[in-house]
Design an enzyme around this catalytic site. Structure first.
Site, PDB file in Angstrom:
ATOM      1  N   TYR A  80      -0.707  80.673 -52.572  1.00  0.00           N
ATOM      2  CA  TYR A  80      -0.379  80.430 -51.307  1.00  0.00           C
ATOM      3  C   TYR A  80      -1.635  79.600 -50.436  1.00  0.00           C
ATOM      4  CZ  TYR A  80      -0.331  81.905 -45.931  1.00  0.00           C
ATOM      5  OH  TYR A  80       0.210  81.724 -44.764  1.00  0.00           O
ATOM      6  N   PHE A 132      21.036  61.983 -34.712  1.00  0.00           N
ATOM      7  CA  PHE A 132      22.097  63.046 -35.805  1.00  0.00           C
ATOM      8  C   PHE A 132      21.552  64.516 -34.953  1.00  0.00           C
ATOM      9  CE2 PHE A 132      21.116  65.738 -39.197  1.00  0.00           C
ATOM     10  CZ  PHE A 132      22.535  65.824 -40.418  1.00  0.00           C
ATOM     11  N   THR A 133      22.524  65.029 -35.522  1.00  0.00           N
ATOM     12  CA  THR A 133      23.109  66.636 -34.782  1.00  0.00           C
ATOM     13  C   THR A 133      21.731  67.605 -34.437  1.00  0.00           C
ATOM     14  OG1 THR A 133      23.248  67.090 -37.004  1.00  0.00           O
ATOM     15  CG2 THR A 133      25.234  66.984 -35.924  1.00  0.00           C
ATOM     16  N   ASP A 223      13.250  58.189 -39.876  1.00  0.00           N
ATOM     17  CA  ASP A 223      13.944  59.645 -40.851  1.00  0.00           C
ATOM     18  C   ASP A 223      14.078  58.997 -42.209  1.00  0.00           C
ATOM     19  OD1 ASP A 223      15.540  61.145 -41.668  1.00  0.00           O
ATOM     20  OD2 ASP A 223      16.791  61.877 -39.655  1.00  0.00           O
ATOM     21  N   LYS A 266      17.660  65.489 -49.284  1.00  0.00           N
ATOM     22  CA  LYS A 266      18.129  63.698 -50.206  1.00  0.00           C
ATOM     23  C   LYS A 266      17.482  63.421 -50.394  1.00  0.00           C
ATOM     24  CE  LYS A 266      20.662  64.586 -45.438  1.00  0.00           C
ATOM     25  NZ  LYS A 266      22.205  64.664 -46.171  1.00  0.00           N
ATOM     26  N   ARG A 389      33.060  64.815 -38.735  1.00  0.00           N
ATOM     27  CA  ARG A 389      31.933  63.902 -38.065  1.00  0.00           C
ATOM     28  C   ARG A 389      32.602  63.681 -36.796  1.00  0.00           C
ATOM     29  NH1 ARG A 389      26.657  65.760 -39.742  1.00  0.00           N
ATOM     30  NH2 ARG A 389      27.356  67.317 -38.751  1.00  0.00           N
ATOM     31  N   PHE A 455      29.613  73.315 -35.089  1.00  0.00           N
ATOM     32  CA  PHE A 455      29.869  73.077 -35.893  1.00  0.00           C
ATOM     33  C   PHE A 455      29.400  73.766 -37.639  1.00  0.00           C
ATOM     34  CE2 PHE A 455      26.481  70.480 -35.772  1.00  0.00           C
ATOM     35  CZ  PHE A 455      25.716  70.504 -37.212  1.00  0.00           C
TER      36      PHE A 455
END
Length: 482
Positions: A80, A132-133, A223, A266, A389, A455
């Site tokens: 942990y 970005f969303t 980012d 990613k 998008r 969305f």
């Protein structure tokens, strides 16, 4: 370096890997695809994966892992606190980026939550090349606002501009002067820019943004979730990067930016995320939110097997043969569609091929959600799940009016090392058929509209009976074919 074929007509992207594990797919009859789409509320997020032939929704967390990543997962230390898996991850971050301070989180949007909690206050602004969303949702829920400062060519669908994600540097300086640095939470560079077609940002532009932030005393944030693709484009399109090692580029960006965060779904081809920095004071300001929202500081909401896979994935993100596979497959698909006359975002970017949905249905108003309509039509045409998008991915203004997207896109994501070239050609074929039958595509209207990130799980229905007409045309053209 690309492999040249002897016969030019045979030239295709050549994979520098082999496939050793396969997963069975199903392609449903078109009538079944219609039923599944309508049961899912015409929202491709709500489709069951077993009902999809090509899942091109995203490249997030669905890239194929390497054999070395799979092997690394077997040595995970599941403590942990104080897990050795985390310290191996820290070493990889130090090697790849040069940063010594690391805060783990379960994925990219968790990093955005920590950044927003730390820096965003009511009335503050976050400046970025493009939103970005989830980034925007975290900022606005805390009373902040987003200002987009991408250069004008960034939202022009077809062009030959190599770095359409670049900041407008003069607008950035003017906005900092107008708002005042004390009112700016941070300046965020997204490299590359997701919602305008995965378009890259040049190294020169990113360094200039960081320098401007330094001059004004404002925090700069990168980012880096899509940085692998972005570095590929730097190496291919930017003269100063041609002879730079990939690690040299990573280190230069980390030296310039105050904070870097990324989704390991990613960057690294695994599942997880992290915030990294050279600045201990910034690290310490954000650190308290990791145990509050994520987990202890040495696992941050991730299971340790994912940490090990992400660690190996970071090292693989230095390898141009790994970096090139996605962009080269995307470029091949884009070129196929351009040759046929299908309107698609050019030049090709990262993430996937991006269809200009508004050009498919030029007379459809934004409030009938053109990109969402083309997205569900694509599933009907080929069992292919893409991602809307466009306006559906926006959020309403505080007064309830729609914020219409600057681009209405259908993203056909290309997960790395997942699809074969024959599947990419099948996708191109079904897009071409849909383009030829675009006059049959109609609009959508809400059945259930969530107030936030609608969305993801909102439900819609067709306006009229255009989907049944499209299915009938498919049967006429393809006979008994799936």
């Amino acid at each position: 370096m690309a492999v040249k074929f002897y016969r030019p007509e045979n030239q295709v992207p050549l994979e520098m890997h082999k496939v050793r594990v396969v997963q069975k797919l199903r392609l449903l009859p078109v009538e079944e695809r219609l039923r599944k789409a309508q049961e899912a509320g015409n929202n491709t997020f709500l489709l069951h994966n077993k009902d999809i032939y090509m899942d091109m929704l995203t490249d997030s967390g669905v890239n194929a892992m390497s054999d070395l990543q799979t092997a690394a997962m077997m040595r995970a230390d599941d403590a942990y606190a104080g897990s050795e898996s985390f310290y191996r991850f820290m070493t990889a971050v130090k090697d790849v980026f040069g940063c010594e301070y690391v805060l783990p989180a379960h994925q990219g949007r968790a990093c955005e939550n920590i950044l927003s909690e730390t820096f965003v206050k009511p009335g503050k602004f976050a400046l970025m090349n493009f939103h970005f969303t989830t980034t925007k949702a975290h900022i606005t829920r805390l009373g902040g606002s987003v200002i987009e400062l991408v250069r004008p060519e960034g939202v022009v669908p077809q062009s030959d501009v190599p770095f359409k994600g670049n900041f407008d540097l003069e607008k950035l300086k003017a906005t900092l002067q107008e708002k005042g640095p004390e009112k700016v939470a941070f300046v965020r560079v997204e490299a590359g820019t997701n919602l305008i077609g995965g378009q890259p940002v040049s190294l020169e532009n990113m360094c200039a943004v960081a320098d401007i932030c330094h001059d004004y005393g404002v925090v700069s944030v990168l980012d880096a979730s899509l940085l692998q693709d972005n570095i590929y484009f730097m190496k291919k399109r930017e003269a100063q990067c041609k002879y730079m090692d990939t690690k040299e580029i990573y280190h230069l960006l980390a030296d310039k930016m105050d904070i870097i965060y990324f989704s390991g779904r990613k960057l690294g081809f695994a599942r997880g995320g992290a915030i990294i920095t050279h600045n201990k004071a910034l690290h310490d300001r954000m650190m308290e939110y990791v145990p509050l929202y994520e987990g202890f500081l040495t696992y941050g909401g991730m299971d340790v097997r994912s940490i090990e896979a992400m660690t190996q994935g970071l090292y693989e993100s230095l390898d141009m043969e790994y970096l090139s596979q996605g962009p080269e497959f995307i470029e091949y698909l884009v070129n196929e569609l351009v040759d046929y006359g299908v309107p698609v975002i050019t030049p090709s970017g990262g993430l996937g091929a991006h269809l200009n949905a508004q050009a498919f249905v030029p007379d459809m108003p934004h409030n009938q959600y053109p990109a969402a309509a083309v997205t569900v039509a694509m599933y009907l045409a080929g069992g292919i799940r893409g991602m809307e998008r466009g306006t559906l991915s926006e959020q309403r203004e505080p007064d309830g009016t729609e914020r219409y997207a600057e681009l209405e896109l259908l993203r056909l994501g290309v997960p790395r090392r997942v699809f074969t070239l024959s599947q990419i050609k099948y996708c191109a074929d079904r897009v071409k058929w849909l383009w030829d039958n675009r006059n049959l595509i109609g609009g959508l209207e809400w059945v259930m509209e969530p107030p936030v990130l609608r969305f993801f799980y909102g439900r819609l229905k067709e306006i009229g009976h255009w989907q049944e007409e499209l299915v009938n045309k498919f049967r006429k053209d393809f006979g008994e074919s799936l």
